[in-house]
Write an enzyme that holds these catalytic residues in place. Structure first.
Site, PDB file in Angstrom:
ATOM      1  N   HIS A   1      18.082 -18.103 111.800  1.00 36.33           N
ATOM      2  CA  HIS A   1      19.466 -18.243 111.328  1.00 36.33           C
ATOM      3  C   HIS A   1      20.323 -18.773 112.477  1.00 36.33           C
ATOM      4  O   HIS A   1      20.543 -18.089 113.469  1.00 36.33           O
ATOM      5  CB  HIS A   1      20.006 -16.903 110.831  1.00 36.33           C
ATOM      6  N   LEU A   2      20.767 -19.997 112.309  1.00 37.86           N
ATOM      7  CA  LEU A   2      21.591 -20.671 113.306  1.00 37.86           C
ATOM      8  C   LEU A   2      22.783 -19.804 113.714  1.00 37.86           C
ATOM      9  O   LEU A   2      23.422 -19.174 112.866  1.00 37.86           O
ATOM     10  CB  LEU A   2      22.103 -21.988 112.711  1.00 37.86           C
ATOM     11  N   HIS A   3      23.079 -19.779 114.994  1.00 39.10           N
ATOM     12  CA  HIS A   3      24.278 -19.107 115.490  1.00 39.10           C
ATOM     13  C   HIS A   3      24.669 -19.734 116.826  1.00 39.10           C
ATOM     14  O   HIS A   3      23.818 -20.072 117.625  1.00 39.10           O
ATOM     15  CB  HIS A   3      24.083 -17.597 115.614  1.00 39.10           C
ATOM     16  N   GLN A   4      25.951 -19.931 116.996  1.00 39.93           N
ATOM     17  CA  GLN A   4      26.479 -20.516 118.228  1.00 39.93           C
ATOM     18  C   GLN A   4      27.123 -19.426 119.076  1.00 39.93           C
ATOM     19  O   GLN A   4      27.946 -18.661 118.579  1.00 39.93           O
ATOM     20  CB  GLN A   4      27.500 -21.607 117.920  1.00 39.93           C
TER      21      GLN A   4
END
Length: 186
Positions: free
Chosen positions: A143-146
């Site tokens: 799950h993409l997260h910045q």
């Protein structure tokens, strides 16, 4: 006066040899080390914490702000106080999988996070970035997260460099409230 989590060797029931070092015990870090809250697989239904957080209250989920496509949440295992993650609601692993509105809002919430952190804590600078894939160091690769990590002059002292310990001056719930109060609105 010692920090409440600091124990002198002679207070350890006589185990070990007394020396001049104080010990800073951080048992809460074992949850991260042992993989607590990590997904069991790559799909959204495999225990992804980023998929479950939006269903929680802002206080319980440590969510600072919500957009239409992405939200900002405090990192449970922060590098520095105020370390935020900007996360799309949709379960995607790679930046190239975001659609136009998600990409735009991810950028907008990142800018707002920086503004709130400057206002609330006087951050001097930021480390901003994404680790794409497990090989690149992503703790939750599915799950993409910045990351938006506030930085201050001199914040990399001996504790993380030599002691491999982060010293955080505020509870996460208090940090969440402070940043939510400072969050810029349209």
């Amino acid at each position: 006066m010692l920090h409440p989590m600091t124990i002198e060797p002679e207070q350890q029931g006589g185990v070990g040899t007394q020396d001049a070092f104080q010990r800073l015990w951080t048992p809460h870090r074992m949850a991260y080390i042992q993989g607590e809250n990590k997904p069991t697989g790559p799909e959204a239904g495999d225990g992804c914490p980023f998929c479950g957080l939006p269903a929680m209250s802002d206080q319980d989920g440590l969510i600072v702000a919500r957009g239409e496509h992405v939200y900002a949440v405090l990192n449970l295992y922060p590098y520095n106080g105020g370390h935020l993650l900007v996360v799309p609601y949709r379960h995607v692993a790679d930046y190239t999988e975001l659609d136009g509105p998600e990409t735009a809002e991810l950028g907008d919430l990142t800018k707002r996070a920086m503004t709130a952190l400057r206002k609330a804590s006087g951050a001097h600078g930021f480390n901003i970035g994404m680790n794409q894939g497990a090989a690149a160091g992503a703790g939750i690769a599915a799950h993409l997260h910045q990351h938006v990590v506030p930085r201050w002059g001199g914040d990399a002292n001996f504790m993380p460099v030599v002691g491999h310990t982060r010293v955080l001056p505020q509870l996460l719930a208090d940090t969440r409230q402070m940043l939510a109060d400072a969050w810029p609105v349209d």
